[in-house]
Design a protein around this motif. Structure first.
Motif, PDB file in Angstrom:
ATOM      1  N   VAL A  36       0.837  -1.203   0.000  1.00 51.97           N
ATOM      2  CA  VAL A  36       0.000   0.000   0.000  1.00 51.97           C
ATOM      3  C   VAL A  36       0.872   1.254   0.000  1.00 51.97           C
ATOM      4  O   VAL A  36       0.605   2.211  -0.736  1.00 51.97           O
ATOM      5  CB  VAL A  36      -0.969  -0.012   1.212  1.00 51.97           C
ATOM      6  N   ILE A  37       1.914   1.251   0.811  1.00 52.99           N
ATOM      7  CA  ILE A  37       2.811   2.410   0.864  1.00 52.99           C
ATOM      8  C   ILE A  37       3.483   2.632  -0.486  1.00 52.99           C
ATOM      9  O   ILE A  37       3.568   3.768  -0.970  1.00 52.99           O
ATOM     10  CB  ILE A  37       3.854   2.234   1.990  1.00 52.99           C
ATOM     11  N   CYS A  38       3.946   1.564  -1.116  1.00 54.64           N
ATOM     12  CA  CYS A  38       4.573   1.702  -2.433  1.00 54.64           C
ATOM     13  C   CYS A  38       3.572   2.179  -3.477  1.00 54.64           C
ATOM     14  O   CYS A  38       3.915   2.969  -4.351  1.00 54.64           O
ATOM     15  CB  CYS A  38       5.196   0.376  -2.867  1.00 54.64           C
ATOM     16  N   ALA A  39       2.345   1.707  -3.391  1.00 52.09           N
ATOM     17  CA  ALA A  39       1.333   2.144  -4.352  1.00 52.09           C
ATOM     18  C   ALA A  39       1.013   3.617  -4.176  1.00 52.09           C
ATOM     19  O   ALA A  39       0.850   4.350  -5.155  1.00 52.09           O
ATOM     20  CB  ALA A  39       0.069   1.302  -4.197  1.00 52.09           C
ATOM     21  N   LYS A  40       0.929   4.076  -2.914  1.00 51.16           N
ATOM     22  CA  LYS A  40       0.655   5.498  -2.669  1.00 51.16           C
ATOM     23  C   LYS A  40       1.825   6.367  -3.111  1.00 51.16           C
ATOM     24  O   LYS A  40       1.639   7.509  -3.512  1.00 51.16           O
ATOM     25  CB  LYS A  40       0.341   5.736  -1.203  1.00 51.16           C
ATOM     26  N   ALA A  41       3.046   5.818  -3.045  1.00 46.26           N
ATOM     27  CA  ALA A  41       4.228   6.552  -3.467  1.00 46.26           C
ATOM     28  C   ALA A  41       4.447   6.422  -4.974  1.00 46.26           C
ATOM     29  O   ALA A  41       5.456   6.902  -5.503  1.00 46.26           O
ATOM     30  CB  ALA A  41       5.460   6.054  -2.725  1.00 46.26           C
ATOM     31  N   ARG A  42       3.528   5.763  -5.639  1.00 42.50           N
ATOM     32  CA  ARG A  42       3.570   5.539  -7.092  1.00 42.50           C
ATOM     33  C   ARG A  42       4.814   4.775  -7.534  1.00 42.50           C
ATOM     34  O   ARG A  42       5.425   5.074  -8.550  1.00 42.50           O
ATOM     35  CB  ARG A  42       3.443   6.858  -7.842  1.00 42.50           C
ATOM     36  N   SER A  43       5.158   3.787  -6.742  1.00 35.80           N
ATOM     37  CA  SER A  43       6.250   2.882  -7.075  1.00 35.80           C
ATOM     38  C   SER A  43       5.623   1.539  -7.443  1.00 35.80           C
ATOM     39  O   SER A  43       5.427   0.669  -6.588  1.00 35.80           O
ATOM     40  CB  SER A  43       7.205   2.728  -5.884  1.00 35.80           C
ATOM     41  N   ALA A  44       5.299   1.392  -8.697  1.00 36.62           N
ATOM     42  CA  ALA A  44       4.583   0.195  -9.142  1.00 36.62           C
ATOM     43  C   ALA A  44       5.406  -1.074  -8.950  1.00 36.62           C
ATOM     44  O   ALA A  44       4.881  -2.118  -8.569  1.00 36.62           O
ATOM     45  CB  ALA A  44       4.183   0.338 -10.603  1.00 36.62           C
ATOM     46  N   GLY A  45       6.685  -0.991  -9.197  1.00 43.88           N
ATOM     47  CA  GLY A  45       7.541  -2.170  -9.039  1.00 43.88           C
ATOM     48  C   GLY A  45       7.594  -2.647  -7.602  1.00 43.88           C
ATOM     49  O   GLY A  45       7.509  -3.841  -7.326  1.00 43.88           O
ATOM     50  N   GLY A  46       7.733  -1.714  -6.663  1.00 39.38           N
ATOM     51  CA  GLY A  46       7.765  -2.084  -5.254  1.00 39.38           C
ATOM     52  C   GLY A  46       6.451  -2.662  -4.788  1.00 39.38           C
ATOM     53  O   GLY A  46       6.413  -3.651  -4.042  1.00 39.38           O
ATOM     54  N   ALA A  47       5.345  -2.060  -5.221  1.00 37.28           N
ATOM     55  CA  ALA A  47       4.024  -2.564  -4.843  1.00 37.28           C
ATOM     56  C   ALA A  47       3.798  -3.964  -5.400  1.00 37.28           C
ATOM     57  O   ALA A  47       3.278  -4.843  -4.708  1.00 37.28           O
ATOM     58  CB  ALA A  47       2.937  -1.615  -5.327  1.00 37.28           C
ATOM     59  N   ALA A  48       4.208  -4.189  -6.638  1.00 35.03           N
ATOM     60  CA  ALA A  48       4.052  -5.518  -7.245  1.00 35.03           C
ATOM     61  C   ALA A  48       4.915  -6.546  -6.521  1.00 35.03           C
ATOM     62  O   ALA A  48       4.469  -7.669  -6.265  1.00 35.03           O
ATOM     63  CB  ALA A  48       4.415  -5.463  -8.721  1.00 35.03           C
ATOM     64  N   LEU A  49       6.126  -6.168  -6.178  1.00 40.04           N
ATOM     65  CA  LEU A  49       7.019  -7.085  -5.473  1.00 40.04           C
ATOM     66  C   LEU A  49       6.451  -7.457  -4.107  1.00 40.04           C
ATOM     67  O   LEU A  49       6.411  -8.637  -3.750  1.00 40.04           O
ATOM     68  CB  LEU A  49       8.411  -6.460  -5.318  1.00 40.04           C
ATOM     69  N   PHE A  50       6.003  -6.472  -3.339  1.00 46.82           N
ATOM     70  CA  PHE A  50       5.406  -6.752  -2.036  1.00 46.82           C
ATOM     71  C   PHE A  50       4.176  -7.645  -2.190  1.00 46.82           C
ATOM     72  O   PHE A  50       3.955  -8.558  -1.398  1.00 46.82           O
ATOM     73  CB  PHE A  50       5.017  -5.452  -1.318  1.00 46.82           C
ATOM     74  N   SER A  51       3.360  -7.397  -3.203  1.00 45.81           N
ATOM     75  CA  SER A  51       2.143  -8.191  -3.411  1.00 45.81           C
ATOM     76  C   SER A  51       2.469  -9.630  -3.772  1.00 45.81           C
ATOM     77  O   SER A  51       1.825 -10.567  -3.266  1.00 45.81           O
ATOM     78  CB  SER A  51       1.295  -7.564  -4.508  1.00 45.81           C
ATOM     79  N   VAL A  52       3.446  -9.840  -4.618  1.00 47.99           N
ATOM     80  CA  VAL A  52       3.823 -11.202  -5.014  1.00 47.99           C
ATOM     81  C   VAL A  52       4.394 -11.953  -3.823  1.00 47.99           C
ATOM     82  O   VAL A  52       4.051 -13.121  -3.589  1.00 47.99           O
ATOM     83  CB  VAL A  52       4.821 -11.167  -6.198  1.00 47.99           C
ATOM     84  N   VAL A  53       5.251 -11.305  -3.055  1.00 48.43           N
ATOM     85  CA  VAL A  53       5.820 -11.962  -1.874  1.00 48.43           C
ATOM     86  C   VAL A  53       4.720 -12.281  -0.867  1.00 48.43           C
ATOM     87  O   VAL A  53       4.710 -13.365  -0.268  1.00 48.43           O
ATOM     88  CB  VAL A  53       6.937 -11.092  -1.246  1.00 48.43           C
ATOM     89  N   ALA A  54       3.761 -11.373  -0.683  1.00 43.66           N
ATOM     90  CA  ALA A  54       2.648 -11.633   0.231  1.00 43.66           C
ATOM     91  C   ALA A  54       1.820 -12.821  -0.251  1.00 43.66           C
ATOM     92  O   ALA A  54       1.397 -13.661   0.561  1.00 43.66           O
ATOM     93  CB  ALA A  54       1.770 -10.392   0.365  1.00 43.66           C
ATOM     94  N   ALA A  55       1.584 -12.922  -1.551  1.00 43.86           N
ATOM     95  CA  ALA A  55       0.822 -14.055  -2.094  1.00 43.86           C
ATOM     96  C   ALA A  55       1.564 -15.368  -1.877  1.00 43.86           C
ATOM     97  O   ALA A  55       0.967 -16.383  -1.499  1.00 43.86           O
ATOM     98  CB  ALA A  55       0.542 -13.839  -3.572  1.00 43.86           C
ATOM     99  N   VAL A  56       2.872 -15.364  -2.084  1.00 45.39           N
ATOM    100  CA  VAL A  56       3.675 -16.580  -1.892  1.00 45.39           C
ATOM    101  C   VAL A  56       3.669 -16.991  -0.419  1.00 45.39           C
ATOM    102  O   VAL A  56       3.508 -18.172  -0.090  1.00 45.39           O
ATOM    103  CB  VAL A  56       5.115 -16.373  -2.406  1.00 45.39           C
ATOM    104  N   VAL A  57       3.825 -16.020   0.477  1.00 41.36           N
ATOM    105  CA  VAL A  57       3.804 -16.325   1.908  1.00 41.36           C
ATOM    106  C   VAL A  57       2.427 -16.846   2.310  1.00 41.36           C
ATOM    107  O   VAL A  57       2.313 -17.800   3.080  1.00 41.36           O
ATOM    108  CB  VAL A  57       4.211 -15.084   2.740  1.00 41.36           C
ATOM    109  N   PHE A  58       1.362 -16.252   1.788  1.00 39.10           N
ATOM    110  CA  PHE A  58       0.005 -16.709   2.126  1.00 39.10           C
ATOM    111  C   PHE A  58      -0.227 -18.130   1.637  1.00 39.10           C
ATOM    112  O   PHE A  58      -0.799 -18.956   2.359  1.00 39.10           O
ATOM    113  CB  PHE A  58      -1.039 -15.767   1.533  1.00 39.10           C
ATOM    114  N   ILE A  59       0.208 -18.443   0.441  1.00 37.84           N
ATOM    115  CA  ILE A  59       0.013 -19.796  -0.101  1.00 37.84           C
ATOM    116  C   ILE A  59       0.831 -20.819   0.681  1.00 37.84           C
ATOM    117  O   ILE A  59       0.454 -21.978   0.772  1.00 37.84           O
ATOM    118  CB  ILE A  59       0.334 -19.823  -1.607  1.00 37.84           C
ATOM    119  N   ALA A  60       1.940 -20.387   1.279  1.00 39.52           N
ATOM    120  CA  ALA A  60       2.768 -21.296   2.070  1.00 39.52           C
ATOM    121  C   ALA A  60       2.134 -21.631   3.416  1.00 39.52           C
ATOM    122  O   ALA A  60       2.540 -22.600   4.057  1.00 39.52           O
ATOM    123  CB  ALA A  60       4.146 -20.683   2.291  1.00 39.52           C
TER     124      ALA A  60
END
Length: 81
Positions: A16-40
């Protein structure tokens, strides 16, 4: 395993912080890592199966409609010859 919820919360907050700061790459990276951790986690282990079931149901619903469309166009082309 109790700290997984805190890790997920931090990852979502980072996205969310990366998205508000308009850092699309950081927001995508955090989201992918969160999805991987959730699936684990034990709760998220059913997610891949649920996605596969949804895609399969969608494919089974769409295939007859797509095949019917192609069969009608073939039959009308054969009738015009």
């Amino acid at each position: 395993m109790g700290g997984v919820g805190v890790v997920l919360l931090v990852l979502v907050a980072g996205a969310v912080i990366c998205a508000k700061a308009r850092s699309a790459g950081g927001a995508a990276l955090f989201s992918v890592v969160a999805a991987v951790v959730f699936i684990a986690t034990p709760v998220g282990q059913g997610v891949p199966g649920a996605i596969a079931t949804f895609v399969s149901a969608f494919d089974q619903a769409a295939t007859p409609a797509l095949n019917q469309q192609s069969n009608e166009s073939t039959s009308t082309e054969a009738g015009t010859r």
